[in-house]
Structure formats: structure tokens, C-alpha cells
Design a protein around this motif. Sequence first.
Motif, PDB file in Angstrom:
ATOM      1  N   LYS A  86       0.792  -1.299  -0.037  1.00 33.93           N
ATOM      2  CA  LYS A  86       0.042  -0.090   0.136  1.00 33.93           C
ATOM      3  C   LYS A  86       0.779   1.276   0.146  1.00 33.93           C
ATOM      4  CE  LYS A  86      -3.576  -2.532   2.573  1.00 33.93           C
ATOM      5  NZ  LYS A  86      -2.753  -3.995   2.593  1.00 33.93           N
ATOM      6  N   VAL A  87       0.190   2.454  -0.398  1.00 30.83           N
ATOM      7  CA  VAL A  87       1.132   3.538  -0.113  1.00 30.83           C
ATOM      8  C   VAL A  87       1.655   3.883   0.990  1.00 30.83           C
ATOM      9  CG1 VAL A  87       0.843   6.272  -0.304  1.00 30.83           C
ATOM     10  CG2 VAL A  87      -0.525   4.929  -1.839  1.00 30.83           C
ATOM     11  N   ASP A  88       3.212   3.956   1.103  1.00 26.24           N
ATOM     12  CA  ASP A  88       3.735   4.252   1.990  1.00 26.24           C
ATOM     13  C   ASP A  88       4.166   3.191   3.002  1.00 26.24           C
ATOM     14  OD1 ASP A  88       5.340   6.414   3.407  1.00 26.24           O
ATOM     15  OD2 ASP A  88       3.994   6.686   4.917  1.00 26.24           O
ATOM     16  N   GLU A  89       3.720   1.893   2.602  1.00 26.92           N
ATOM     17  CA  GLU A  89       4.226   0.822   3.315  1.00 26.92           C
ATOM     18  C   GLU A  89       5.382   0.381   3.066  1.00 26.92           C
ATOM     19  OE1 GLU A  89       2.170  -3.741   4.353  1.00 26.92           O
ATOM     20  OE2 GLU A  89       1.557  -2.541   2.701  1.00 26.92           O
ATOM     21  N   LYS A  90       6.019  -0.331   4.087  1.00 25.83           N
ATOM     22  CA  LYS A  90       7.372  -0.519   3.922  1.00 25.83           C
ATOM     23  C   LYS A  90       7.672  -1.779   4.901  1.00 25.83           C
ATOM     24  CE  LYS A  90       9.105   2.953   7.182  1.00 25.83           C
ATOM     25  NZ  LYS A  90       9.733   4.140   7.466  1.00 25.83           N
ATOM     26  N   ILE A  91       8.604  -2.439   4.233  1.00 31.47           N
ATOM     27  CA  ILE A  91       9.028  -4.152   5.069  1.00 31.47           C
ATOM     28  C   ILE A  91      10.623  -4.015   5.051  1.00 31.47           C
ATOM     29  CG2 ILE A  91       9.034  -6.357   4.685  1.00 31.47           C
ATOM     30  CD1 ILE A  91       6.480  -6.143   3.086  1.00 31.47           C
ATOM     31  N   LEU A  92      11.074  -4.066   6.293  1.00 40.60           N
ATOM     32  CA  LEU A  92      12.458  -4.461   6.587  1.00 40.60           C
ATOM     33  C   LEU A  92      12.951  -5.833   6.274  1.00 40.60           C
ATOM     34  CD1 LEU A  92      15.207  -3.026   7.370  1.00 40.60           C
ATOM     35  CD2 LEU A  92      14.737  -3.715   9.583  1.00 40.60           C
ATOM     36  N   ALA A  93      13.736  -6.078   5.662  1.00 37.28           N
ATOM     37  CA  ALA A  93      14.372  -7.505   5.402  1.00 37.28           C
ATOM     38  C   ALA A  93      15.954  -7.462   5.921  1.00 37.28           C
ATOM     39  CB  ALA A  93      14.426  -7.844   3.943  1.00 37.28           C
ATOM     40  N   GLN A  94      16.296  -8.247   6.699  1.00 40.71           N
ATOM     41  CA  GLN A  94      17.591  -8.458   7.062  1.00 40.71           C
ATOM     42  C   GLN A  94      18.048  -9.885   6.743  1.00 40.71           C
ATOM     43  OE1 GLN A  94      17.591  -7.327  11.426  1.00 40.71           O
ATOM     44  NE2 GLN A  94      17.824  -5.133  10.884  1.00 40.71           N
ATOM     45  N   ALA A  95      19.186  -9.936   5.876  1.00 43.18           N
ATOM     46  CA  ALA A  95      19.445 -11.406   5.467  1.00 43.18           C
ATOM     47  C   ALA A  95      21.125 -11.363   5.278  1.00 43.18           C
ATOM     48  CB  ALA A  95      18.510 -11.652   4.547  1.00 43.18           C
ATOM     49  N   ASN A  96      21.337 -12.585   5.455  1.00 47.95           N
ATOM     50  CA  ASN A  96      22.841 -12.746   4.940  1.00 47.95           C
ATOM     51  C   ASN A  96      22.596 -13.682   3.340  1.00 47.95           C
ATOM     52  OD1 ASN A  96      24.137 -11.699   7.092  1.00 47.95           O
ATOM     53  ND2 ASN A  96      23.987 -13.469   8.362  1.00 47.95           N
ATOM     54  N   LEU A  97      23.389 -13.425   2.446  1.00 48.13           N
ATOM     55  CA  LEU A  97      23.424 -14.144   1.151  1.00 48.13           C
ATOM     56  C   LEU A  97      24.933 -14.730   1.152  1.00 48.13           C
ATOM     57  CD1 LEU A  97      21.821 -14.191  -1.586  1.00 48.13           C
ATOM     58  CD2 LEU A  97      23.862 -12.711  -2.434  1.00 48.13           C
ATOM     59  N   LEU A  98      24.711 -15.990   0.600  1.00 47.42           N
ATOM     60  CA  LEU A  98      25.674 -16.791   0.408  1.00 47.42           C
ATOM     61  C   LEU A  98      25.738 -17.242  -1.000  1.00 47.42           C
ATOM     62  CD1 LEU A  98      25.961 -18.897   3.570  1.00 47.42           C
ATOM     63  CD2 LEU A  98      27.550 -16.743   3.327  1.00 47.42           C
ATOM     64  N   VAL A  99      27.003 -17.095  -1.664  1.00 40.20           N
ATOM     65  CA  VAL A  99      27.469 -17.752  -2.928  1.00 40.20           C
ATOM     66  C   VAL A  99      28.484 -18.899  -2.434  1.00 40.20           C
ATOM     67  CG1 VAL A  99      28.258 -17.748  -5.150  1.00 40.20           C
ATOM     68  CG2 VAL A  99      27.044 -15.674  -4.174  1.00 40.20           C
ATOM     69  N   LEU A 100      27.875 -20.189  -2.609  1.00 37.36           N
ATOM     70  CA  LEU A 100      28.437 -21.300  -2.158  1.00 37.36           C
ATOM     71  C   LEU A 100      29.756 -21.704  -2.560  1.00 37.36           C
ATOM     72  CD1 LEU A 100      25.570 -23.579  -0.740  1.00 37.36           C
ATOM     73  CD2 LEU A 100      26.739 -21.723   0.645  1.00 37.36           C
ATOM     74  N   ASN A 101      30.622 -21.810  -1.921  1.00 36.37           N
ATOM     75  CA  ASN A 101      32.090 -22.661  -2.583  1.00 36.37           C
ATOM     76  C   ASN A 101      31.868 -23.988  -2.753  1.00 36.37           C
ATOM     77  OD1 ASN A 101      34.707 -23.683  -2.734  1.00 36.37           O
ATOM     78  ND2 ASN A 101      35.735 -21.756  -2.660  1.00 36.37           N
ATOM     79  N   PRO A 102      31.935 -24.703  -3.896  1.00 39.37           N
ATOM     80  CA  PRO A 102      31.744 -26.165  -3.836  1.00 39.37           C
ATOM     81  C   PRO A 102      32.791 -26.891  -2.923  1.00 39.37           C
ATOM     82  CG  PRO A 102      32.560 -25.305  -5.913  1.00 39.37           C
ATOM     83  CD  PRO A 102      32.397 -24.182  -4.960  1.00 39.37           C
ATOM     84  N   LEU A 103      33.731 -26.426  -2.449  1.00 35.49           N
ATOM     85  CA  LEU A 103      34.526 -27.257  -1.652  1.00 35.49           C
ATOM     86  C   LEU A 103      34.350 -27.155  -0.313  1.00 35.49           C
ATOM     87  CD1 LEU A 103      38.091 -25.722  -3.110  1.00 35.49           C
ATOM     88  CD2 LEU A 103      37.093 -27.988  -3.682  1.00 35.49           C
ATOM     89  N   GLY A 104      32.984 -26.230   0.283  1.00 38.18           N
ATOM     90  CA  GLY A 104      32.650 -26.364   1.417  1.00 38.18           C
ATOM     91  C   GLY A 104      33.148 -25.257   2.270  1.00 38.18           C
ATOM     92  N   SER A 105      34.273 -24.387   2.156  1.00 36.34           N
ATOM     93  CA  SER A 105      34.605 -23.156   2.757  1.00 36.34           C
ATOM     94  C   SER A 105      34.773 -22.125   1.871  1.00 36.34           C
ATOM     95  CB  SER A 105      35.789 -23.639   3.469  1.00 36.34           C
ATOM     96  OG  SER A 105      36.878 -23.917   2.424  1.00 36.34           O
ATOM     97  N   ASN A 106      35.253 -20.987   2.523  1.00 33.60           N
ATOM     98  CA  ASN A 106      35.451 -19.736   1.814  1.00 33.60           C
ATOM     99  C   ASN A 106      34.005 -19.403   0.815  1.00 33.60           C
ATOM    100  OD1 ASN A 106      38.138 -19.603   2.858  1.00 33.60           O
ATOM    101  ND2 ASN A 106      38.593 -20.949   0.971  1.00 33.60           N
ATOM    102  N   HIS A 107      33.021 -19.451   1.481  1.00 33.70           N
ATOM    103  CA  HIS A 107      31.736 -18.973   0.743  1.00 33.70           C
ATOM    104  C   HIS A 107      31.712 -17.410   0.677  1.00 33.70           C
ATOM    105  CE1 HIS A 107      30.616 -22.931   1.355  1.00 33.70           C
ATOM    106  NE2 HIS A 107      30.280 -22.896   2.494  1.00 33.70           N
ATOM    107  N   PHE A 108      31.217 -16.944  -0.374  1.00 33.40           N
ATOM    108  CA  PHE A 108      30.990 -15.542  -0.502  1.00 33.40           C
ATOM    109  C   PHE A 108      29.793 -15.060   0.186  1.00 33.40           C
ATOM    110  CE2 PHE A 108      29.557 -11.647  -2.430  1.00 33.40           C
ATOM    111  CZ  PHE A 108      30.722 -10.688  -2.312  1.00 33.40           C
ATOM    112  N   GLU A 109      29.865 -14.075   1.198  1.00 36.51           N
ATOM    113  CA  GLU A 109      28.758 -13.800   1.889  1.00 36.51           C
ATOM    114  C   GLU A 109      28.666 -12.218   1.724  1.00 36.51           C
ATOM    115  OE1 GLU A 109      27.478 -13.442   6.816  1.00 36.51           O
ATOM    116  OE2 GLU A 109      29.475 -14.585   6.162  1.00 36.51           O
ATOM    117  N   ALA A 110      27.345 -11.776   1.733  1.00 39.58           N
ATOM    118  CA  ALA A 110      27.083 -10.472   1.543  1.00 39.58           C
ATOM    119  C   ALA A 110      25.536 -10.343   2.510  1.00 39.58           C
ATOM    120  CB  ALA A 110      26.612  -9.964   0.203  1.00 39.58           C
ATOM    121  N   LYS A 111      25.544  -9.131   2.951  1.00 41.97           N
ATOM    122  CA  LYS A 111      24.612  -8.763   3.839  1.00 41.97           C
ATOM    123  C   LYS A 111      23.603  -7.832   3.334  1.00 41.97           C
ATOM    124  CE  LYS A 111      27.170  -9.725   8.132  1.00 41.97           C
ATOM    125  NZ  LYS A 111      26.004 -10.836   8.775  1.00 41.97           N
TER     126      LYS A 111
END
Length: 315
Positions: A238-263
Motif C-alpha cells: 500500500k502507499v507508504d507501506e514498507k518492509i524491512l528485510a535483514q538477511a545474509n546471502l551466501l554464494v557457496l564454494n563447492p569445496l565447502g569453505s570460503n563462501h562469499f557472503e553479503a549482507k
Amino acid sequence: MGSSSEVISTIVKKWREHPPSSYSLKVDNFKQLEKSTTCSDDKYRSRLFSSGGYNWRLIVYPQGNKKDNGKGFISMYVEIESKSLTSAPQREVFAELIFFVYNKKENKYFTIQDAEAKRFNALKTVWGLQQVLPYDAFSKPENGYVFEGDQCEFGVEVTVPSPLTKWEILSFNEKLQDPKFSWSVKKFSQLKEDKYISNTFAMGERKWVLWLYPKGDSRVDGKWLSLFLVLADSETLKVDEKILAQANLLVLNPLGSNHFEAKINKWHNDENLGWGWNKLLSLAEVRKSYLDKEDALNVEIEFEAVSSTKYSPII
């Protein structure tokens, strides 16, 4: 440093040029008013007047309300008519009161009020101030409150605030039942389209999707991976409605470590339903470190909190 038991006065006194808006009581002979109150419990009660949808009376004690520590002062009160309370939807009324005494010498009104709104109900129908002005100061003609023989004027403003109808309740859901969403983008190196959209997933009473641009969105030069968190098409704000999303995004490294992370920590609104990164990772990095043996890019997003708001009126 002040004492923790210090009492802060809420009484406000000042001069005002314009007259009271609710009721004025002009008296031609103040001494006769004093005499008349000896047979009416030391007080004069005005006629009823209307303000804020209720009926009221102004009450003046010319020689002070002795029962309320007002001896030696002019005392002034306001009384709500009992019928106004019984006929109203609510059984109590909050009102802001300002009392007036005209001063001919200053050609202004002396005003005094308790800055706190008063609660009128069946048990408390009268509120006021027992010490408006010292009687001696009021009654001396040279001070200007009694003038042109023995005239004077009292008044009151009664303001009834409108009921609260405009509000919002903001909540943050931090205990999400299943906070993670995973997306495996198959055959990444062979993708031809400009944009790919994940399956819809629910989070915090809202539905979301991820937008992935395998060669970057239109704002970059084709050497980057772009990724955005977006409210699903079924979600309309609706007009002037807003939603806050707080999340961590991972691009997974197939070796299981050193994943790329963004917030992400952004408000989504009707003008901007999505937030993300147009330069999340260079495509060179993606090919070097983040594609598995089957040429899939695996993305995971984990939510920490999603807001929700209840409000009135809905616009």
C-alpha cells in the motif's frame, strides 16, 4: 544534580491577547458576586456551554475554595455535565483546560493552566485550579483585574482532543520457522537469458524471489554477477507501506569453505520492491571458485528478521 524526588510543576502562566474560545463570564459588580456566593457554597456556577461535543460549566470561587487549599485566592474550575458522560459512547473524557482572567491595564488576559490533560468521569466531574490569582492582588483596581467601577471577566477554554485513530504497530519477526532459502542455478555457463527468477518462497508473512543476472544487470558492463532480493509479484504494498528485510546471502564454494557472503539490511516499499547488488561477484571469480562440477551456481539466503506493520487508517 537534581534529586530523584524533585517535583516538576506542570502549571503554565502567560499573557494572551485573544479571548477564550469556549466561555466568558463578565461580571458588572464583583462585590455583589462575592456576596451572592455566601449562600451557594462560596462559588458561582455559570450556565452550561458546549465544547468538544460535551456540556460544561465554569465555576468561580471569588474568595477561594477553602476546602481545596484556595483560601486567599481566586479559584476556578470546570465541571462536566453528568448527562454528557452517560450519553457519550465512552464513559470518560480527557480535556485540556486554560483559565482566563482579563486585565484592563494590560489589555490582555492572564491565563493559567495545568499542562496535563484532565480525565473527567462519573467519579471526577470537576477539575480546576485552587490558586489562580491572590485575592488581594486581584481586588486592587490599580492592578487592572477589577476595572470601571467593579467589573471583571473570567473565562475558560476547554479542548477535548479527538480520539486516537491514526497509529501503527511495528514488529520484527526474528524467530522465523525456516529462515533459509537455497537456489541451485543449473548449467550456469550456458545461461542465455538476461535475467532468471528463483521459485517463490515465504518469509515473515511475505513472499519473495531472487533475481539473478548471469551477465550483470543493465548498469554494469557484462563482467559481473548481479543478484537481488525482491518481493514476489503477488505482494502489493500500500502507499507508504514498507518492509524491512535483514538477511545474509551466501554464494557457496563447492569445496565447502570460503563462501562469499553479503549482507542485506534494507526497507522494501512501493517504490522499490527489491534490493541487492549489481556487482556482487566478478564473472571471473564465479568461474574460478563458485561453480560446482556440474556447472551449477548455488546460492543461499538466510533471514535474520522481517518486519511487519499494522496501521490505521489504511491509505
